[in-house]
Design a protein around this motif. Sequence first.
Motif, PDB file in Angstrom:
ATOM      1  N   VAL A  60      -5.122  -1.217  -3.827  1.00  0.00           N
ATOM      2  CA  VAL A  60      -5.875  -0.410  -2.865  1.00  0.00           C
ATOM      3  C   VAL A  60      -5.373   1.030  -2.886  1.00  0.00           C
ATOM      4  N   ARG A  61      -4.067   1.199  -2.976  1.00  0.00           N
ATOM      5  CA  ARG A  61      -3.478   2.549  -3.009  1.00  0.00           C
ATOM      6  C   ARG A  61      -3.983   3.324  -4.220  1.00  0.00           C
ATOM      7  N   GLU A  62      -4.015   2.676  -5.377  1.00  0.00           N
ATOM      8  CA  GLU A  62      -4.322   3.377  -6.624  1.00  0.00           C
ATOM      9  C   GLU A  62      -5.821   3.454  -6.917  1.00  0.00           C
ATOM     10  N   SER A  63      -6.632   2.675  -6.219  1.00  0.00           N
ATOM     11  CA  SER A  63      -8.061   2.626  -6.545  1.00  0.00           C
ATOM     12  C   SER A  63      -8.881   3.676  -5.807  1.00  0.00           C
ATOM     13  N   GLY A  64      -8.231   4.429  -4.929  1.00  0.00           N
ATOM     14  CA  GLY A  64      -8.951   5.471  -4.214  1.00  0.00           C
ATOM     15  C   GLY A  64      -9.742   4.991  -3.017  1.00  0.00           C
ATOM     16  N   LEU A  65      -9.475   3.766  -2.557  1.00  0.00           N
ATOM     17  CA  LEU A  65     -10.146   3.244  -1.370  1.00  0.00           C
ATOM     18  C   LEU A  65      -9.426   3.790  -0.130  1.00  0.00           C
ATOM     19  N   THR A  66      -9.741   5.020   0.199  1.00  0.00           N
ATOM     20  CA  THR A  66      -8.995   5.739   1.235  1.00  0.00           C
ATOM     21  C   THR A  66      -9.023   5.026   2.575  1.00  0.00           C
ATOM     22  N   TYR A  67     -10.191   4.511   2.954  1.00  0.00           N
ATOM     23  CA  TYR A  67     -10.308   3.871   4.267  1.00  0.00           C
ATOM     24  C   TYR A  67      -9.380   2.665   4.350  1.00  0.00           C
ATOM     25  N   PHE A  68      -9.401   1.833   3.308  1.00  0.00           N
ATOM     26  CA  PHE A  68      -8.563   0.634   3.327  1.00  0.00           C
ATOM     27  C   PHE A  68      -7.085   0.984   3.185  1.00  0.00           C
TER      28      PHE A  68
ATOM     29  N   PRO B 157      -3.388   6.292 -12.291  1.00  0.00           N
ATOM     30  CA  PRO B 157      -3.707   5.222 -11.347  1.00  0.00           C
ATOM     31  C   PRO B 157      -4.249   3.976 -12.033  1.00  0.00           C
ATOM     32  N   GLY B 158      -5.027   4.165 -13.098  1.00  0.00           N
ATOM     33  CA  GLY B 158      -5.558   3.017 -13.832  1.00  0.00           C
ATOM     34  C   GLY B 158      -4.456   2.171 -14.442  1.00  0.00           C
ATOM     35  N   GLU B 159      -3.462   2.834 -15.015  1.00  0.00           N
ATOM     36  CA  GLU B 159      -2.332   2.100 -15.597  1.00  0.00           C
ATOM     37  C   GLU B 159      -1.555   1.346 -14.527  1.00  0.00           C
ATOM     38  N   LYS B 160      -1.412   1.972 -13.362  1.00  0.00           N
ATOM     39  CA  LYS B 160      -0.715   1.297 -12.257  1.00  0.00           C
ATOM     40  C   LYS B 160      -1.496   0.071 -11.788  1.00  0.00           C
ATOM     41  N   MET B 161      -2.819   0.173 -11.772  1.00  0.00           N
ATOM     42  CA  MET B 161      -3.633  -0.969 -11.376  1.00  0.00           C
ATOM     43  C   MET B 161      -3.506  -2.107 -12.385  1.00  0.00           C
ATOM     44  N   VAL B 162      -3.505  -1.776 -13.656  1.00  0.00           N
ATOM     45  CA  VAL B 162      -3.328  -2.804 -14.685  1.00  0.00           C
ATOM     46  C   VAL B 162      -1.975  -3.482 -14.523  1.00  0.00           C
ATOM     47  N   PHE B 163      -0.936  -2.683 -14.294  1.00  0.00           N
ATOM     48  CA  PHE B 163       0.401  -3.246 -14.071  1.00  0.00           C
ATOM     49  C   PHE B 163       0.387  -4.206 -12.889  1.00  0.00           C
ATOM     50  N   ALA B 164      -0.239  -3.796 -11.774  1.00  0.00           N
ATOM     51  CA  ALA B 164      -0.270  -4.631 -10.576  1.00  0.00           C
ATOM     52  C   ALA B 164      -1.017  -5.936 -10.823  1.00  0.00           C
ATOM     53  N   ILE B 165      -2.142  -5.864 -11.535  1.00  0.00           N
ATOM     54  CA  ILE B 165      -2.939  -7.063 -11.801  1.00  0.00           C
ATOM     55  C   ILE B 165      -2.176  -8.028 -12.698  1.00  0.00           C
ATOM     56  N   VAL B 166      -1.624  -7.506 -13.789  1.00  0.00           N
ATOM     57  CA  VAL B 166      -0.889  -8.362 -14.727  1.00  0.00           C
ATOM     58  C   VAL B 166       0.347  -8.964 -14.059  1.00  0.00           C
ATOM     59  N   ALA B 167       1.080  -8.142 -13.325  1.00  0.00           N
ATOM     60  CA  ALA B 167       2.284  -8.640 -12.649  1.00  0.00           C
ATOM     61  C   ALA B 167       1.937  -9.709 -11.624  1.00  0.00           C
TER      62      ALA B 167
ATOM     63  N   SER C   1       0.817  -1.216   0.000  1.00  0.00           N
ATOM     64  CA  SER C   1       0.000   0.000   0.000  1.00  0.00           C
ATOM     65  C   SER C   1       0.848   1.262   0.000  1.00  0.00           C
ATOM     66  N   LEU C   2       2.142   1.124   0.302  1.00  0.00           N
ATOM     67  CA  LEU C   2       3.044   2.278   0.302  1.00  0.00           C
ATOM     68  C   LEU C   2       3.837   2.407  -1.001  1.00  0.00           C
ATOM     69  N   LEU C   3       3.762   1.397  -1.865  1.00  0.00           N
ATOM     70  CA  LEU C   3       4.581   1.389  -3.081  1.00  0.00           C
ATOM     71  C   LEU C   3       3.915   2.166  -4.208  1.00  0.00           C
ATOM     72  N   ASP C   4       4.680   3.039  -4.821  1.00  0.00           N
ATOM     73  CA  ASP C   4       4.236   3.726  -6.029  1.00  0.00           C
ATOM     74  C   ASP C   4       4.934   3.057  -7.208  1.00  0.00           C
ATOM     75  N   VAL C   5       4.241   2.129  -7.860  1.00  0.00           N
ATOM     76  CA  VAL C   5       4.859   1.365  -8.956  1.00  0.00           C
ATOM     77  C   VAL C   5       5.118   2.239 -10.172  1.00  0.00           C
ATOM     78  N   GLY C   6       4.667   3.489 -10.130  1.00  0.00           N
ATOM     79  CA  GLY C   6       4.972   4.398 -11.233  1.00  0.00           C
ATOM     80  C   GLY C   6       6.465   4.588 -11.426  1.00  0.00           C
ATOM     81  N   TYR C   7       7.239   4.522 -10.329  1.00  0.00           N
ATOM     82  CA  TYR C   7       8.698   4.644 -10.453  1.00  0.00           C
ATOM     83  C   TYR C   7       9.284   3.480 -11.253  1.00  0.00           C
ATOM     84  N   VAL C   8       8.708   2.304 -11.116  1.00  0.00           N
ATOM     85  CA  VAL C   8       9.154   1.139 -11.889  1.00  0.00           C
ATOM     86  C   VAL C   8       8.699   1.261 -13.335  1.00  0.00           C
ATOM     87  N   MET C   9       7.444   1.651 -13.530  1.00  0.00           N
ATOM     88  CA  MET C   9       6.889   1.728 -14.886  1.00  0.00           C
ATOM     89  C   MET C   9       7.580   2.801 -15.716  1.00  0.00           C
TER      90      MET C   9
END
Length: 406
Positions: free
Chosen positions: A267-275, A233-243, A120-128
Motif C-alpha cells: 500500500v505504501r509503495e503503490s501510491g494508494l494515498t488514502y489507504f 516503488p515497483g521493485e519494492k512491491m515485487v520484493f514484498a510480494i515475493v517475500a 505501511s511505515l516500512l521502507d524496504v529499500g533499506y533492506v534491499m
Amino acid sequence: MIDIDPLQLFQGLATLAASEPKIFYGRIFLILLGFLLIYLGHKGVLEALLMVPMGLGMATVNAGVLFFEGNRMGTLFLEPLASTTDEVVNILQIDWLQPIYTLMFSNGLIACLVFLGIGSLLDVGYVMARPFTSMFLAICGELGTLITFPLGVLMGLPINEAAATSTIGGADGPMVLFTSLVLARDIFVPITVVGYLYLGLTYGGYPYLIKLLVPPKIRGLAMPMKKTHPITPGEKMVFAIVACVTLSLLFPVAAPLFLSVFIGVIVRESGLTYFYDLFSTQVLYGATFFLGLVLGVLCEANTILNPKVLILLIVGILALIFSAIGGLIGGYVLYFATGKKYNPVIGIAAVSCVPTTAKVAQKEASYCNPDAIILPHALGANICGVITSAIFAAVLVTVVRATGAS
C-alpha cells in the motif's frame, strides 16, 4: 431508616478488604504501577500511546472489583469464560470491552492490525540496498530467543510457555501477543504485558549496554559513503510480494502476520494515498491504543500474581539483553570482516521494534561523532528484525506443535 453497610455500598473497598493478603497487596501494587506507567508515558520515557491506556486500564480494573452471584469477585470489563452461545451473546451485549477482546484479541486480529500499520511505515529499500548485512544482523539479534527458550524450560516452564516467552527476545510486541495466543493461551496476558513493559524499559537501557560493550572511538565510526542503486516503488512491491508468498510457503503458521506487514508495504509503495493514511494513522494508532487498554484491563491481580510471572519476568529481560548482545556481536563480526570499516553499534538495531533501536544506534554514534551517519544501515537491520522475529516465532510454534505440547 435503611441500614446500609458502607463496604457493601463501596464494593471496590469491600472486595479489597475481603481479599487474601496476596491479592490485597497485589491490587494496590498494580494500581500504583498503573499510575507509574501513565506518568512515564506522559513524560515520554515510555510509549505514551501504549502505556497511558495500559496504565489507566491496569489501575481501574484492579480498583473496580465487585461481588457477583455466590460472593464471587469479578469486574464488568471482561468475563471471557462463557461456555454457551447464549452466554457469549449476553456478555457481548453487557461487558464493556468483551467485544474487542472476543473479536480482536482471542483470534490474534489485533496483532495483525498493528502489523498492517507497521508495514505501511516500512521502507524496504533499506533492506534491499544491503540485504546480506541486514539479514545477518537480524539473525544475530535473535540470540535472546534462542538462549531463553531452553532456559525457560530449565526454570520449570512447560515447553509451549517457554517458547512463547522467549519470543520477547525478538522485541516485537504484536509477535509476542500472536505467539502466546497460539502456544500459551492460559498465560498470554502476563507474557504479553511483560513483553510490552520490558520493550519500553529495556530500550531506555540499551544505550548503557552500547556504552559498556563498544568503546567511544569505535562507537563514533563513520560509515563509508557508497553509491547505491536507486530502488523504485515497483521493485519494492515485487520484493514484498515475493517475500510474503515465500515466507508464507515456508512458515504458514505466521502467514497472517506476513500478509499484514507486506500488504502494508505494498500500500505504501503503490501510491494508494488514502489507504496509506488510513493504515499508518487510524488503524495503527487505534489498534495500539486498544491493545494497551485491553492489556491493562486484563491485568487483574489474580492473573498477574500467578507464580509463573516471576519466571516470565526473568526470562523476558534476559531475552532482550541477550538479543541486544547478539546484535552487537554481529556488528563486531562485520567490523572485523570489513577491515574495521563497519560500525558495530548498528547491530543493536537488529533488535526489531521499528524504528526505536535504529534511532538509539544513530543517537549513540552521534554522541561520539556528529558526522557518523549510520541510520540507513540501522534501518535495514531494523526492518529485517521484524521479518526474522516472525520467522523465529513460526519455527518455535511449529516445533512445539510437533511435540504436541500446545
